[in-house]
Motif scaffolding. Structure first.
Motif, PDB file in Angstrom:
ATOM      1  N   ASP A 181     -36.233 -19.519  71.004  1.00  7.07           N
ATOM      2  CA  ASP A 181     -37.211 -20.548  71.358  1.00  7.07           C
ATOM      3  C   ASP A 181     -37.705 -20.458  72.793  1.00  7.07           C
ATOM      4  O   ASP A 181     -38.273 -21.410  73.319  1.00  7.07           O
ATOM      5  N   VAL A 182     -37.476 -19.326  73.452  1.00  6.93           N
ATOM      6  CA  VAL A 182     -38.068 -19.103  74.775  1.00  6.93           C
ATOM      7  C   VAL A 182     -39.421 -18.442  74.562  1.00  6.93           C
ATOM      8  O   VAL A 182     -39.500 -17.273  74.175  1.00  6.93           O
ATOM      9  N   LEU A 183     -40.483 -19.200  74.797  1.00  4.77           N
ATOM     10  CA  LEU A 183     -41.834 -18.757  74.483  1.00  4.77           C
ATOM     11  C   LEU A 183     -42.710 -18.789  75.731  1.00  4.77           C
ATOM     12  O   LEU A 183     -42.416 -19.501  76.697  1.00  4.77           O
ATOM     13  N   ILE A 191     -43.725 -19.786  81.103  1.00  2.00           N
ATOM     14  CA  ILE A 191     -42.913 -20.304  80.003  1.00  2.00           C
ATOM     15  C   ILE A 191     -43.489 -21.636  79.528  1.00  2.00           C
ATOM     16  O   ILE A 191     -43.787 -22.519  80.329  1.00  2.00           O
ATOM     17  N   THR A 194     -41.971 -26.242  75.705  1.00  2.00           N
ATOM     18  CA  THR A 194     -41.073 -26.396  74.554  1.00  2.00           C
ATOM     19  C   THR A 194     -39.849 -25.478  74.644  1.00  2.00           C
ATOM     20  O   THR A 194     -38.923 -25.612  73.847  1.00  2.00           O
ATOM     21  N   SER A 195     -39.841 -24.585  75.614  1.00  2.00           N
ATOM     22  CA  SER A 195     -38.692 -23.693  75.803  1.00  2.00           C
ATOM     23  C   SER A 195     -37.541 -24.380  76.523  1.00  2.00           C
ATOM     24  O   SER A 195     -36.465 -23.787  76.679  1.00  2.00           O
ATOM     25  N   ARG A 196     -37.748 -25.595  76.959  1.00  2.00           N
ATOM     26  CA  ARG A 196     -36.754 -26.291  77.782  1.00  2.00           C
ATOM     27  C   ARG A 196     -35.386 -26.350  77.124  1.00  2.00           C
ATOM     28  O   ARG A 196     -34.362 -26.079  77.749  1.00  2.00           O
ATOM     29  N   ALA A 198     -34.023 -24.420  74.865  1.00  2.00           N
ATOM     30  CA  ALA A 198     -33.379 -23.108  74.796  1.00  2.00           C
ATOM     31  C   ALA A 198     -32.851 -22.682  76.168  1.00  2.00           C
ATOM     32  O   ALA A 198     -31.762 -22.102  76.273  1.00  2.00           O
ATOM     33  N   ILE A 199     -33.616 -22.968  77.228  1.00  2.00           N
ATOM     34  CA  ILE A 199     -33.157 -22.633  78.574  1.00  2.00           C
ATOM     35  C   ILE A 199     -31.931 -23.463  78.930  1.00  2.00           C
ATOM     36  O   ILE A 199     -30.968 -22.964  79.518  1.00  2.00           O
ATOM     37  N   VAL A 238     -37.705 -15.765  83.369  1.00  2.00           N
ATOM     38  CA  VAL A 238     -36.509 -16.436  82.857  1.00  2.00           C
ATOM     39  C   VAL A 238     -35.410 -16.391  83.917  1.00  2.00           C
ATOM     40  O   VAL A 238     -34.706 -17.383  84.146  1.00  2.00           O
ATOM     41  N   ARG A 279     -40.314 -11.081  71.987  1.00  2.00           N
ATOM     42  CA  ARG A 279     -39.083 -11.845  72.149  1.00  2.00           C
ATOM     43  C   ARG A 279     -38.452 -11.606  73.512  1.00  2.00           C
ATOM     44  O   ARG A 279     -38.780 -10.645  74.213  1.00  2.00           O
TER      45      ARG A 279
END
Length: 287
Positions: A181-183, A191, A194-196, A198-199, A238, A279
């Motif tokens: 879910d890191v997009l 980033i 919505t990647s929050r 997953a991070i 990232v 990815r």
């Protein structure tokens, strides 16, 4: 709001009481100081010309949206940083800033949460600077990362719906794990918000395993050549986020594979195949 900081520098963990701190406070929704607080800051500057600043942390209260408070706390950090630079107070070369927004409120009194905290080391302690900051000298040759044999996630046969933490617990050096879910925004290394989650999950893993080192590996899809090195830039972004959340840089390596390691042949036959090729993975270097 979970901890998540989207800017480029990081802050090291502070190890001993020899590290000092000085705090200034702000009026609601303001990023500039009142005269009283400005006078206090100037007095601190006068007394600390030979001290060394190692970090500046900004905070906000819970009034307003999360994104607004994140931005406000960062503006407060920038304002104080500018004054310190102007007055030529010593700053560590790998100086760190961190913006907490409302995330780390510690007082029920809102005015006490609208603040910036300057972390610094006194002249008498500068000889022990790295010791105070918990920085240990790296010993060359102890770990040969190039000798690690990669293990694809599929070959680990993780339980279905296993969390990242569960996968890490079952992994060994060389294991690659996709951060599903890191997009990123299209054709950029920015980033998406919505990647929050997953991070945050990755940060929890790194906190749980303080000795673990990883390599962040970026991959792109849909083209035959990564002309702009976008896969590497995404991996670096990232890493920046992890560093800004107190993960030391010596725990994180980065690599961009472009389109050299696709899960599916290029051009991809479906959007799902493209998403699988596009990815970010982590490879465990040591636990």
């Amino acid at each position: 709001m979970k901890r998540f900081v989207l800017f480029l520098l990081f802050v090291l963990p502070f190890a001993t009481s020899a590290q000092e701190k000085f705090t200034v406070y702000f009026d609601s929704n303001k990023h500039e100081l009142t005269k009283k607080q400005s006078d206090l800051l100037n007095a601190w500057i006068t007394s600390n010309k030979e001290s060394k600043v190692v970090a500046i942390n900004g905070f906000a209260d819970e009034v307003g949206t999360n994104s607004y408070n994140d931005s406000l706390s960062q503006r407060r950090v920038n304002f104080i940083h500018g004054i310190i630079l102007k007055n030529k107070v010593k700053i560590r070369e790998d100086f760190k800033t961190r913006s907490f927004g409302e995330t780390f409120n510690q007082s029920k009194i809102k005015a006490e949460n609208r603040k910036v905290v300057i972390h610094y080391i006194l002249p008498k302690d500068l000889a022990r600077e790295n010791e105070i900051l918990g920085i240990k000298p790296e010993i060359a040759g102890i770990v040969n990362d190039d000798a690690i044999i990669p293990i694809e996630e599929e070959d680990m046969h993780f339980p279905e719906n296993a969390t990242l933490m569960e996968k890490i617990e079952l992994s060994k050096p060389g294991t690659r794990i996709v951060l599903k879910d890191v997009l990123f925004y299209q054709n950029t290394f920015a980033i998406v918000p919505t990647s929050r989650r997953a991070i945050d999950e990755l940060l929890m893993v790194l906190d749980r395993y303080p000795k673990m080192r990883i390599e962040i590996q970026g991959h792109i899809c849909c083209v035959h050549t990564d002309r702009s090195n976008l896969s590497l830039e995404r991996a670096k972004q990232v890493r920046r986020v992890l560093q800004s959340n107190s993960i030391p840089s010596n725990r994180i390596k980065v690599k961009g594979f472009g389109v050299s390691h696709p899960k599916y042949p290029i051009p991809e036959a479906t959007p799902e195949q493209a998403a699988a090729n596009r990815r970010v993975e982590i490879m465990i270097l040591s636990k």
